[in-house]
Write an enzyme that holds these catalytic residues in place. Structure first.
Site, PDB file in Angstrom:
ATOM      1  N   ASP A 168     104.133   1.398 -35.492  1.00  0.00           N
ATOM      2  CA  ASP A 168     104.488   0.566 -34.339  1.00  0.00           C
ATOM      3  C   ASP A 168     105.991   0.620 -34.077  1.00  0.00           C
ATOM      4  O   ASP A 168     106.448   0.628 -32.947  1.00  0.00           O
ATOM      5  CB  ASP A 168     104.110  -0.904 -34.594  1.00  0.00           C
ATOM      6  CG  ASP A 168     102.607  -1.088 -34.637  1.00  0.00           C
ATOM      7  OD1 ASP A 168     101.885  -0.064 -34.539  1.00  0.00           O
ATOM      8  OD2 ASP A 168     102.161  -2.239 -34.786  1.00  0.00           O
ATOM      9  N   GLU A 175     108.078   3.020 -34.760  1.00  0.00           N
ATOM     10  CA  GLU A 175     108.440   4.296 -34.157  1.00  0.00           C
ATOM     11  C   GLU A 175     108.064   4.298 -32.666  1.00  0.00           C
ATOM     12  O   GLU A 175     108.829   4.762 -31.809  1.00  0.00           O
ATOM     13  CB  GLU A 175     107.707   5.433 -34.908  1.00  0.00           C
ATOM     14  CG  GLU A 175     108.015   6.837 -34.433  1.00  0.00           C
ATOM     15  CD  GLU A 175     109.475   7.256 -34.622  1.00  0.00           C
ATOM     16  OE1 GLU A 175     110.238   6.481 -35.230  1.00  0.00           O
ATOM     17  OE2 GLU A 175     109.834   8.339 -34.131  1.00  0.00           O
ATOM     18  N   GLU A 177      73.466   1.174 -21.026  1.00  0.00           N
ATOM     19  CA  GLU A 177      74.854   0.753 -21.270  1.00  0.00           C
ATOM     20  C   GLU A 177      74.924  -0.736 -21.562  1.00  0.00           C
ATOM     21  O   GLU A 177      74.019  -1.477 -21.209  1.00  0.00           O
ATOM     22  CB  GLU A 177      75.702   1.006 -20.005  1.00  0.00           C
ATOM     23  CG  GLU A 177      75.693   2.431 -19.563  1.00  0.00           C
ATOM     24  CD  GLU A 177      76.377   2.608 -18.204  1.00  0.00           C
ATOM     25  OE1 GLU A 177      77.006   1.667 -17.702  1.00  0.00           O
ATOM     26  OE2 GLU A 177      76.254   3.721 -17.674  1.00  0.00           O
ATOM     27  N   LYS A 220      76.227  -4.374 -20.657  1.00  0.00           N
ATOM     28  CA  LYS A 220      76.717  -5.071 -19.471  1.00  0.00           C
ATOM     29  C   LYS A 220      77.884  -5.937 -19.924  1.00  0.00           C
ATOM     30  O   LYS A 220      77.696  -6.920 -20.641  1.00  0.00           O
ATOM     31  CB  LYS A 220      75.626  -5.922 -18.837  1.00  0.00           C
ATOM     32  CG  LYS A 220      76.052  -6.521 -17.513  1.00  0.00           C
ATOM     33  CD  LYS A 220      74.888  -7.181 -16.808  1.00  0.00           C
ATOM     34  CE  LYS A 220      75.217  -7.558 -15.374  1.00  0.00           C
ATOM     35  NZ  LYS A 220      76.450  -8.292 -15.186  1.00  0.00           N
ATOM     36  N   ASP A 223      80.883  -8.518 -19.765  1.00  0.00           N
ATOM     37  CA  ASP A 223      81.025  -9.770 -19.035  1.00  0.00           C
ATOM     38  C   ASP A 223      82.498 -10.082 -18.796  1.00  0.00           C
ATOM     39  O   ASP A 223      83.101 -10.910 -19.470  1.00  0.00           O
ATOM     40  CB  ASP A 223      80.353 -10.893 -19.843  1.00  0.00           C
ATOM     41  CG  ASP A 223      80.172 -12.142 -19.008  1.00  0.00           C
ATOM     42  OD1 ASP A 223      80.348 -12.076 -17.784  1.00  0.00           O
ATOM     43  OD2 ASP A 223      79.847 -13.183 -19.596  1.00  0.00           O
ATOM     44  N   TYR A 262      81.514   3.766 -14.335  1.00  0.00           N
ATOM     45  CA  TYR A 262      80.921   4.247 -13.081  1.00  0.00           C
ATOM     46  C   TYR A 262      81.932   5.116 -12.339  1.00  0.00           C
ATOM     47  O   TYR A 262      83.025   4.647 -12.005  1.00  0.00           O
ATOM     48  CB  TYR A 262      80.533   3.021 -12.249  1.00  0.00           C
ATOM     49  CG  TYR A 262      79.747   3.293 -10.993  1.00  0.00           C
ATOM     50  CD1 TYR A 262      78.938   4.414 -10.854  1.00  0.00           C
ATOM     51  CD2 TYR A 262      79.789   2.384  -9.920  1.00  0.00           C
ATOM     52  CE1 TYR A 262      78.204   4.625  -9.694  1.00  0.00           C
ATOM     53  CE2 TYR A 262      79.055   2.577  -8.767  1.00  0.00           C
ATOM     54  CZ  TYR A 262      78.272   3.713  -8.656  1.00  0.00           C
ATOM     55  OH  TYR A 262      77.552   3.904  -7.514  1.00  0.00           O
ATOM     56  N   LYS A 303      69.428  -9.155 -18.588  1.00  0.00           N
ATOM     57  CA  LYS A 303      70.358 -10.138 -19.156  1.00  0.00           C
ATOM     58  C   LYS A 303      69.799 -10.696 -20.466  1.00  0.00           C
ATOM     59  O   LYS A 303      68.612 -11.008 -20.549  1.00  0.00           O
ATOM     60  CB  LYS A 303      70.576 -11.294 -18.169  1.00  0.00           C
ATOM     61  CG  LYS A 303      71.178 -10.864 -16.833  1.00  0.00           C
ATOM     62  CD  LYS A 303      72.649 -10.618 -16.919  1.00  0.00           C
ATOM     63  CE  LYS A 303      73.568 -11.681 -16.489  1.00  0.00           C
ATOM     64  NZ  LYS A 303      73.630 -12.474 -15.416  1.00  0.00           N
ATOM     65  N   CYS A 361      82.711 -49.970 -33.830  1.00  0.00           N
ATOM     66  CA  CYS A 361      83.727 -48.943 -33.584  1.00  0.00           C
ATOM     67  C   CYS A 361      84.239 -48.382 -34.914  1.00  0.00           C
ATOM     68  O   CYS A 361      84.640 -49.153 -35.798  1.00  0.00           O
ATOM     69  CB  CYS A 361      84.888 -49.545 -32.799  1.00  0.00           C
ATOM     70  SG  CYS A 361      86.233 -48.367 -32.562  1.00  0.00           S
ATOM     71  N   CYS A 414      88.168 -49.515 -35.197  1.00  0.00           N
ATOM     72  CA  CYS A 414      88.674 -50.884 -35.284  1.00  0.00           C
ATOM     73  C   CYS A 414      87.609 -51.892 -35.697  1.00  0.00           C
ATOM     74  O   CYS A 414      87.902 -53.076 -35.854  1.00  0.00           O
ATOM     75  CB  CYS A 414      89.311 -51.294 -33.949  1.00  0.00           C
ATOM     76  SG  CYS A 414      88.110 -51.572 -32.654  1.00  0.00           S
ATOM     77  N   CYS A 452      83.669 -49.168 -27.077  1.00  0.00           N
ATOM     78  CA  CYS A 452      84.388 -50.167 -27.852  1.00  0.00           C
ATOM     79  C   CYS A 452      85.241 -50.905 -26.830  1.00  0.00           C
ATOM     80  O   CYS A 452      86.051 -50.284 -26.145  1.00  0.00           O
ATOM     81  CB  CYS A 452      85.269 -49.504 -28.908  1.00  0.00           C
ATOM     82  SG  CYS A 452      86.499 -50.642 -29.567  1.00  0.00           S
ATOM     83  N   CYS A 503      92.535 -51.406 -30.365  1.00  0.00           N
ATOM     84  CA  CYS A 503      91.857 -50.256 -30.974  1.00  0.00           C
ATOM     85  C   CYS A 503      92.786 -49.041 -30.837  1.00  0.00           C
ATOM     86  O   CYS A 503      93.057 -48.586 -29.721  1.00  0.00           O
ATOM     87  CB  CYS A 503      90.519 -50.029 -30.272  1.00  0.00           C
ATOM     88  SG  CYS A 503      89.622 -48.621 -30.929  1.00  0.00           S
TER      89      CYS A 503
HETATM   90  S1  IVH Z   1      77.366  -0.537 -12.707  1.00  0.00           S
HETATM   91  C1  IVH Z   1      76.160  -0.260  -8.294  1.00  0.00           C
HETATM   92  N1  IVH Z   1      77.608  -0.890 -15.274  1.00  0.00           N
HETATM   93  O1  IVH Z   1      77.903  -6.111 -13.437  1.00  0.00           O
HETATM   94  C2  IVH Z   1      76.301  -0.619  -9.715  1.00  0.00           C
HETATM   95  N2  IVH Z   1      78.100  -2.723 -13.863  1.00  0.00           N
HETATM   96  O2  IVH Z   1      75.998  -7.057 -11.172  1.00  0.00           O
HETATM   97  C3  IVH Z   1      77.678  -0.817 -10.128  1.00  0.00           C
HETATM   98  N3  IVH Z   1      78.891  -4.725 -15.060  1.00  0.00           N
HETATM   99  O3  IVH Z   1      79.921  -6.048 -10.608  1.00  0.00           O
HETATM  100  C4  IVH Z   1      77.874  -1.511 -11.381  1.00  0.00           C
HETATM  101  N4  IVH Z   1      78.770  -3.869 -17.082  1.00  0.00           N
HETATM  102  O4  IVH Z   1      81.080  -6.100 -12.821  1.00  0.00           O
HETATM  103  C5  IVH Z   1      77.713  -1.462 -14.066  1.00  0.00           C
HETATM  104  N5  IVH Z   1      77.811  -1.019 -17.585  1.00  0.00           N
HETATM  105  C6  IVH Z   1      77.922  -1.584 -16.383  1.00  0.00           C
HETATM  106  C7  IVH Z   1      78.361  -2.917 -16.218  1.00  0.00           C
HETATM  107  C8  IVH Z   1      78.426  -3.452 -14.926  1.00  0.00           C
HETATM  108  C9  IVH Z   1      79.091  -4.934 -16.362  1.00  0.00           C
HETATM  109  C10 IVH Z   1      79.113  -5.732 -14.007  1.00  0.00           C
HETATM  110  C11 IVH Z   1      79.966  -5.257 -12.875  1.00  0.00           C
HETATM  111  C12 IVH Z   1      79.167  -5.448 -11.626  1.00  0.00           C
HETATM  112  C13 IVH Z   1      78.087  -6.355 -12.074  1.00  0.00           C
HETATM  113  C14 IVH Z   1      76.832  -5.983 -11.323  1.00  0.00           C
END
Ligand code: IVH
Length: 704
Positions: free
Chosen positions: A33, A35, A112, A114, A116, A225, A311, A405, A408, A423, A429
């Protein structure tokens, strides 16, 4: 031959891009780090000396700057769509079957995570990042390029040579769990509102005006994507693997599969394994792999037919209830807290959960030593959602709500129609006394610099304060003689108290801590009744006649002022010089002079704060917007307006109004409306944040 300084700059940039990639994307640094920092400083120095070779994509751009960003709205070349959501395996099967029937040929699915966080679209031209835009409404979003450049996992300059000349890559910006927790701890200490989850923290950070703040928040990004006319392969998965070689962070979890069974295996594996990821995920995304096939499947109005999101169910953990303890808030409300054997849940260790009130405990049929299910919803505070009755120890006793309480000893009271126990010993208190003073000094109330909960606790222990008015009788020498306090901090406290004498009546009223009188209600009351005497003598009928003031609030106000002690407190605060009436300019009538206008506030002001100007704009029918666009009506400009904003305003031909012009505009408008005797309206309703039935969220947050 010796390298020239210019050559050195180019070489350092190249090396630092590589080291950055090794460190942040691969997690495999090859230099220390120290360096790394040394090379970065060398580059910074050389760049300062040679502005003629400045580069917007130099690794030095990662540190951000203090220049205020304004976010220009940019239209997406390809709209940013959302994904169809499902929570059930049946619907995943239906998706797979639909695709199979529609394509009528073999196909592969890319599975993949998803992520958040908050989505981002990055545009690269000739291997350089040129633009980063948020999702916005899907059609257009905010240009947040300067902020995104500070995210170390996003390449500013691509590696290799087979990337398309022009392409977009989309992904998710995330705040890792550990960064999120550290940030919230800091915010708690500064009494700033906490972020509910890493997603909010990431999107809030991305919209920061100051990119050096973004740089300090350690965001991460996963890309998932690619869009463009000349992508290297027909396979989405294969394109992602190429993108990884160009320097992007692509999740290692991504897999390409053929059968539905493999899809379910992936889902099952990650449903538990995701808990070990450093960032938040909320599901799995399934995408038909071939771009040709994607095209043939097409889109519905909102989302692609070639992809779906599955989900995860909200995460649950099973752990043992150690004991129930009880916290006393400033209003005397008792909150039961479940103390648990520490357990991992969605990336954090949970030790406590709110049990809210006696009804919840009874509803759960909670027994001592029970094994309980804990869940984290959208909120920070986990809750207990159930009991595993099968593992209950025979003979264990039901948890019984306390009758007195814990602080008190006062017997607890339960008011009609209320879930909480109280209380009522407000005068002696300790947590109630201290809680009221803490509320009084808090940021949104009197915002007294130099004072915090610990100081309040100490002053209380020392017998120096028993209520808010006592603060104004503190003497510098009494504070300075306390251990831990020097003259300097004593002076700071005195200065903070002095400054609080200028705090407006609306906030003074909020600071009094009358039950159900939150910020919004305090504003309504102050604007309508104008001063404390009118409020103190108002009848219930007069109070409920005020917009959004109901019986419950009215009763609480009357109850508060019926107490001799409270009236005395107000009198002493008045004597101490606090503002107990609205200033004439605050009373000035509202108007419609700004109706339909979008106004940008920029710069530093002399008369009012930015927040106050925002309020004035709203009071006069206008809307305060964050960024300059063609639709901006005018810019309310103070000193030192950002140069890029100024430039943009000029280009778009948008009027700039200074503070004096603005104030006289609204003053004249208010006067002329008064002449024609228009009813003076209170400003448009804000979201009422204070409904009597709900527990005060702040009280809960104090717990954890
Ligand atoms: S593909 C047309 N891949 O989920 C499809 N989205 O509801 C484009 N997200 O707005 C999205 N992980 O913010 C894609 N592996 C993933 C994702 C992903 C999270 C989110 C993204 C998007 C929302 C879609």
């Amino acid at each position: 031959m010796a390298e020239s300084e210019i050559e050195r700059i180019y070489r350092l940039r190249e090396e630092l891009h590589t080291h950055n990639y090794n460190y942040y994307v691969l997690n495999a640094p090859v230099i220390s780090d120290m360096e790394f920092d040394r090379l970065m400083r060398e580059l910074q120095d050389l760049e300062a000396k040679h502005p003629e070779v400045a580069d917007m994509n130099s690794p030095t751009m990662r540190v951000g700057s203090d220049i205020s960003n304004d976010f220009v709205q940019v239209e997406h070349k390809y709209p940013m769509l959302s994904l169809g959501n499902t929570y059930s395996e049946e619907e995943v099967t239906e998706f797979y079957e639909r695709v199979r029937k529609s394509l009528n040929e073999d196909f592969e699915i890319c599975c993949e995570m998803k992520f958040d966080g908050t989505s981002i679209s990055l545009t690269y031209e000739n291997g350089k990042l040129v633009r980063a835009v948020t999702r916005g409404d899907g059609v257009k979003g905010d240009d947040v390029t300067n902020n995104v450049k500070t995210i170390r996992t996003i390449p500013l300059v691509l590696k290799g040579d087979n990337y398309p000349q022009n392409f977009e890559i989309r992904g998710e910006i995330l705040m890792p769990w550990d960064v999120f927790e550290a940030l919230n701890r800091e915010r708690e200490a500064r009494e700033e509102p906490l972020f509910a989850n890493p997603r909010n923290a990431a999107s809030g950070t991305l919209k920061q005006q100051n990119s050096s703040v973004v740089a300090s928040r350690k965001l991460d990004a996963y890309l998932y994507y690619l869009l463009g006319d000349n992508l290297p392969c027909d396979g989405h998965y294969e394109n992602l693997q190429e993108a990884r070689k160009w320097g992007f962070k692509i999740s290692d979890a991504t897999r390409k599969v053929k059968t539905l069974q493999e899809v379910f295996d992936f889902i099952k594996y990650w449903d538990t394994e995701r808990k070990n990821l450093p960032v938040a995920t909320d599901g799995i995304v399934l995408k038909v792999n071939s771009l040709r096939q994607q095209k043939s499947l097409g889109y519905t109005a909102k989302s692609p037919r070639w992809a779906i999101a599955y989900k995860f169910q909200a995460e649950k953990a099973l752990t043992k209830l150690q004991k129930v303890t009880y916290q006393v808030g400033r209003t005397g409300a008792i909150t039961p807290v479940a103390n648990l054997d520490p357990v991992q849940l969605s990336g954090t260790v949970v030790k406590r959960a709110s049990l809210h009130n006696a009804d919840i405990i009874a509803g759960l049929d909670l027994h001592e030593g029970d094994m309980v299910y804990v869940e984290k919803g959208g909120e920070i505070i986990p809750k207990i959602t159930g009991v595993d009755v099968s593992s209950r120890i025979p003979g264990s006793k039901p948890v019984e709500f306390i009758t007195h309480c814990p602080e008190c000893g006062e017997p607890l009271t339960r008011f009609e129609d209320e879930a909480a126990h109280y209380c009522t010993n407000e005068d002696s208190c300790p947590p109630q006394i201290k809680g009221k003073i803490e509320h009084f000094i808090s940021r949104k109330a009197m915002n007294i610099e130099g004072l915090g909960p610990e100081t309040v606790d100490l002053f209380y222990q020392e017998g120096m304060i028993k209520n808010a008015a006592d603060l104004y009788e503190l003497r510098e020498q009494d504070i300075a003689r306390l251990e831990r306090f020097g003259e300097k901090s004593a002076q700071n406290i005195m200065a903070g108290l002095e400054a609080s004498r200028q705090v407006g009546f609306e906030r003074v009223l909020f600071a009094l801590g009358i039950r159900f009188v939150g910020e919004t209600v305090a504003k309504k009351l102050a604007r309508s009744l104008k001063n404390i005497d009118a409020l103190m003598s108002a009848t219930e009928e007069e109070l409920v006649a005020i917009d959004e003031i109901g019986e419950k609030i009215a009763e609480s106000i009357i109850h508060f002022f019926s107490s001799e002690k409270n009236r005395k407190l107000v009198e002493r605060l008045k004597q101490a010089g606090l503002k107990m009436e609205m200033a004439p300019e605050e009373v000035s009538a509202a108007s419609n002079v700004l109706e339909g206008q979008s106004i940008v506030i920029s710069g530093v002001f002399a008369v009012h704060s930015r927040d106050e100007y925002k309020e004035l704009i709203e009071k006069h029918g206008g809307k305060n917007v964050g960024s300059i666009s063609k639709k901006t009506s005018f810019i309310l400009a103070g000193e030192n307006m950002g140069p890029s904003k100024l430039e943009k305003a000029k280009t778009l031909g948008i009027k700039i109004m200074n503070e004096t012009e603005f104030l006289s505009l609204i003053e004249n408008a208010a006067k002329s409306e008064e002449k024609v005797d228009l009813p003076v309206e209170t400003p448009a309703a804000e979201t009422p944040e204070e409904t009597p039935k709900k527990a005060n969220p702040n009280i809960q947050l104090e717990l954890f």
